[in-house]
Design a protein around this motif. Sequence first.
Motif, PDB file in Angstrom:
ATOM      1  N   ARG A   1       0.860  -1.246  -0.031  1.00  0.00           N
ATOM      2  CA  ARG A   1      -0.154  -0.125   0.111  1.00  0.00           C
ATOM      3  C   ARG A   1       1.095   1.075   0.281  1.00  0.00           C
ATOM      4  O   ARG A   1       2.112   1.469   0.650  1.00  0.00           O
ATOM      5  CB  ARG A   1      -0.618   0.087   1.323  1.00  0.00           C
ATOM      6  CG  ARG A   1      -2.033  -0.982   1.245  1.00  0.00           C
ATOM      7  CD  ARG A   1      -2.726  -0.631   2.716  1.00  0.00           C
ATOM      8  NE  ARG A   1      -3.271   0.208   2.569  1.00  0.00           N
ATOM      9  CZ  ARG A   1      -4.209  -0.042   4.205  1.00  0.00           C
ATOM     10  NH1 ARG A   1      -3.653  -1.217   4.641  1.00  0.00           N
ATOM     11  NH2 ARG A   1      -4.916   1.339   4.583  1.00  0.00           N
ATOM     12  N   VAL A   2       0.508   2.473  -0.313  1.00  0.00           N
ATOM     13  CA  VAL A   2       0.881   3.768  -0.453  1.00  0.00           C
ATOM     14  C   VAL A   2       0.210   4.739  -0.240  1.00  0.00           C
ATOM     15  O   VAL A   2      -1.054   4.586   0.329  1.00  0.00           O
ATOM     16  CB  VAL A   2       1.311   3.972  -1.874  1.00  0.00           C
ATOM     17  CG1 VAL A   2       1.801   5.741  -2.328  1.00  0.00           C
ATOM     18  CG2 VAL A   2       2.240   3.367  -2.401  1.00  0.00           C
ATOM     19  N   PHE A   3       1.054   5.482   1.111  1.00  0.00           N
ATOM     20  CA  PHE A   3       0.283   6.487   1.419  1.00  0.00           C
ATOM     21  C   PHE A   3       0.773   7.578   1.561  1.00  0.00           C
ATOM     22  O   PHE A   3       2.025   7.478   1.064  1.00  0.00           O
ATOM     23  CB  PHE A   3       0.220   6.745   2.475  1.00  0.00           C
ATOM     24  CG  PHE A   3      -0.553   4.933   3.668  1.00  0.00           C
ATOM     25  CD1 PHE A   3      -1.754   5.185   4.181  1.00  0.00           C
ATOM     26  CD2 PHE A   3      -0.223   4.083   3.651  1.00  0.00           C
ATOM     27  CE1 PHE A   3      -2.547   4.575   4.027  1.00  0.00           C
ATOM     28  CE2 PHE A   3      -0.830   2.943   4.041  1.00  0.00           C
ATOM     29  CZ  PHE A   3      -1.563   2.965   4.182  1.00  0.00           C
TER      30      PHE A   3
ATOM     31  N   ILE B   1      -3.099   6.753  -0.718  1.00  0.00           N
ATOM     32  CA  ILE B   1      -2.638   6.951  -2.455  1.00  0.00           C
ATOM     33  C   ILE B   1      -3.774   5.712  -2.828  1.00  0.00           C
ATOM     34  O   ILE B   1      -2.665   4.256  -2.939  1.00  0.00           O
ATOM     35  CB  ILE B   1      -1.892   7.476  -2.576  1.00  0.00           C
ATOM     36  CG1 ILE B   1      -1.016   8.536  -1.988  1.00  0.00           C
ATOM     37  CG2 ILE B   1      -1.515   7.667  -3.673  1.00  0.00           C
ATOM     38  CD1 ILE B   1       0.710   8.982  -1.978  1.00  0.00           C
ATOM     39  N   ALA B   2      -4.486   5.947  -3.932  1.00  0.00           N
ATOM     40  CA  ALA B   2      -4.939   4.527  -5.065  1.00  0.00           C
ATOM     41  C   ALA B   2      -3.185   4.477  -6.365  1.00  0.00           C
ATOM     42  O   ALA B   2      -3.189   5.135  -5.968  1.00  0.00           O
ATOM     43  CB  ALA B   2      -6.092   4.893  -5.453  1.00  0.00           C
ATOM     44  N   ARG B   3      -3.736   3.105  -5.978  1.00  0.00           N
ATOM     45  CA  ARG B   3      -2.361   2.572  -6.841  1.00  0.00           C
ATOM     46  C   ARG B   3      -2.467   3.581  -8.287  1.00  0.00           C
ATOM     47  O   ARG B   3      -1.249   3.883  -8.792  1.00  0.00           O
ATOM     48  CB  ARG B   3      -2.825   1.737  -7.587  1.00  0.00           C
ATOM     49  CG  ARG B   3      -2.626   0.467  -6.405  1.00  0.00           C
ATOM     50  CD  ARG B   3      -1.594  -0.745  -6.775  1.00  0.00           C
ATOM     51  NE  ARG B   3      -1.759  -1.871  -5.705  1.00  0.00           N
ATOM     52  CZ  ARG B   3      -0.758  -1.463  -5.355  1.00  0.00           C
ATOM     53  NH1 ARG B   3       0.729  -1.078  -6.111  1.00  0.00           N
ATOM     54  NH2 ARG B   3       0.255  -2.080  -4.550  1.00  0.00           N
ATOM     55  N   ASP B   4      -3.649   4.210  -8.816  1.00  0.00           N
ATOM     56  CA  ASP B   4      -3.501   5.057  -9.740  1.00  0.00           C
ATOM     57  C   ASP B   4      -3.600   6.578 -10.117  1.00  0.00           C
ATOM     58  O   ASP B   4      -3.619   7.230 -10.996  1.00  0.00           O
ATOM     59  CB  ASP B   4      -5.840   4.916 -11.074  1.00  0.00           C
ATOM     60  CG  ASP B   4      -6.521   5.327 -10.344  1.00  0.00           C
ATOM     61  OD1 ASP B   4      -6.327   5.891  -8.726  1.00  0.00           O
ATOM     62  OD2 ASP B   4      -7.731   5.456 -10.848  1.00  0.00           O
ATOM     63  N   ALA B   5      -3.316   6.643  -8.765  1.00  0.00           N
ATOM     64  CA  ALA B   5      -3.243   8.245  -8.161  1.00  0.00           C
ATOM     65  C   ALA B   5      -1.719   8.203  -7.129  1.00  0.00           C
ATOM     66  O   ALA B   5      -1.106   9.189  -7.254  1.00  0.00           O
ATOM     67  CB  ALA B   5      -4.251   8.878  -6.967  1.00  0.00           C
TER      68      ALA B   5
ATOM     69  N   ALA C   1       9.528  13.498  -4.641  1.00  0.00           N
ATOM     70  CA  ALA C   1       8.061  13.432  -4.330  1.00  0.00           C
ATOM     71  C   ALA C   1       8.312  12.565  -2.608  1.00  0.00           C
ATOM     72  O   ALA C   1       9.623  11.636  -2.890  1.00  0.00           O
ATOM     73  CB  ALA C   1       7.416  12.962  -5.041  1.00  0.00           C
ATOM     74  N   ARG C   2       7.861  12.463  -1.803  1.00  0.00           N
ATOM     75  CA  ARG C   2       7.771  11.122  -0.141  1.00  0.00           C
ATOM     76  C   ARG C   2       6.468  10.779  -0.738  1.00  0.00           C
ATOM     77  O   ARG C   2       5.166  11.149  -1.072  1.00  0.00           O
ATOM     78  CB  ARG C   2       8.200  12.437   0.231  1.00  0.00           C
ATOM     79  CG  ARG C   2       9.422  12.652   0.542  1.00  0.00           C
ATOM     80  CD  ARG C   2       9.813  13.746   1.056  1.00  0.00           C
ATOM     81  NE  ARG C   2       8.998  14.648   1.139  1.00  0.00           N
ATOM     82  CZ  ARG C   2       9.049  15.664   2.141  1.00  0.00           C
ATOM     83  NH1 ARG C   2       9.564  16.056   3.182  1.00  0.00           N
ATOM     84  NH2 ARG C   2       8.756  17.357   1.291  1.00  0.00           N
ATOM     85  N   ALA C   3       6.284   9.692  -0.065  1.00  0.00           N
ATOM     86  CA  ALA C   3       5.137   8.538   0.116  1.00  0.00           C
ATOM     87  C   ALA C   3       5.255   7.733   0.998  1.00  0.00           C
ATOM     88  O   ALA C   3       6.627   7.705   1.161  1.00  0.00           O
ATOM     89  CB  ALA C   3       5.451   7.692  -1.403  1.00  0.00           C
TER      90      ALA C   3
ATOM     91  N   GLY D   1       2.942  -5.021   7.493  1.00  0.00           N
ATOM     92  CA  GLY D   1       2.372  -3.448   7.872  1.00  0.00           C
ATOM     93  C   GLY D   1       3.620  -2.661   8.729  1.00  0.00           C
ATOM     94  O   GLY D   1       3.415  -1.606   8.650  1.00  0.00           O
ATOM     95  N   SER D   2       4.616  -3.321   8.519  1.00  0.00           N
ATOM     96  CA  SER D   2       6.085  -1.868   8.551  1.00  0.00           C
ATOM     97  C   SER D   2       6.291  -0.966   7.378  1.00  0.00           C
ATOM     98  O   SER D   2       5.412  -1.705   6.284  1.00  0.00           O
ATOM     99  CB  SER D   2       6.901  -2.389   8.872  1.00  0.00           C
ATOM    100  OG  SER D   2       7.695  -3.726   7.070  1.00  0.00           O
ATOM    101  N   ARG D   3       6.052   0.270   7.810  1.00  0.00           N
ATOM    102  CA  ARG D   3       6.402   1.454   6.372  1.00  0.00           C
ATOM    103  C   ARG D   3       7.307   1.982   6.773  1.00  0.00           C
ATOM    104  O   ARG D   3       8.363   1.752   7.694  1.00  0.00           O
ATOM    105  CB  ARG D   3       5.798   2.365   7.542  1.00  0.00           C
ATOM    106  CG  ARG D   3       4.005   1.726   7.219  1.00  0.00           C
ATOM    107  CD  ARG D   3       2.819   2.929   7.470  1.00  0.00           C
ATOM    108  NE  ARG D   3       1.210   2.525   7.049  1.00  0.00           N
ATOM    109  CZ  ARG D   3       0.259   3.762   7.387  1.00  0.00           C
ATOM    110  NH1 ARG D   3       0.792   4.397   7.726  1.00  0.00           N
ATOM    111  NH2 ARG D   3      -0.496   2.964   7.260  1.00  0.00           N
TER     112      ARG D   3
END
Length: 191
Positions: free
Chosen positions: A71-73, A80-84, A100-102, A109-111
């Motif tokens: 997943r991306v946030f 963030i949706a995959r298409d975004a 850019a940072r994400a 579950g780790s990020r």
Amino acid sequence: MNDRPIDPVEPVAEALRQRLGMATFIEALPIGVYCCDAAGIIRQFNRRACEIWGVTPRIGDPEQLYCGSHRVFRLDGEPIARDATPMAEVLRTGEPVRDARAVVERPDGSRAVALVNIEPLFDEDGRLVGAVNCFQDISEIVRTVTEPPTEFIDRSRSVAERTTSPADTPATSNLIQIAFSGVLRSRSSTN
């Protein structure tokens, strides 16, 4: 005329070869690198990308578009949706994304906070055939900037607990008087 169907990987692979060189070079990089074709399908990635994602995606999987992460946030925690994602944006616009940072979430579950730079790939005729993403885990840098170093805080707290008020000690009081008299003298001499 050649009736052989065009392999969707060929233009991306050729653009990558021209842009980045041999696959062994990509594999040796200390940053994550991956490439998507114009449809957002992952066509190539290196070992470091898998380490940051926490998973090894299947090359050519149409179910896993634009990014290999679970997943991306955004930095504020908004998904963030995959298409975004930044990769999707580059493939839509043909414009590069810089610095850019994400936040990348792994299956466990780790990020990790990722610094992302994406370059569109064009064929010889100028058609967008994909994009390459170079990204790195900057979690430790972000943590250092946003969290005060505990060692400094602990040391400051210890000194504060052992020290009485500066005005309570004659030596400190004398130093303060000397410092202020010097400041006052320098101000009066400039006026």
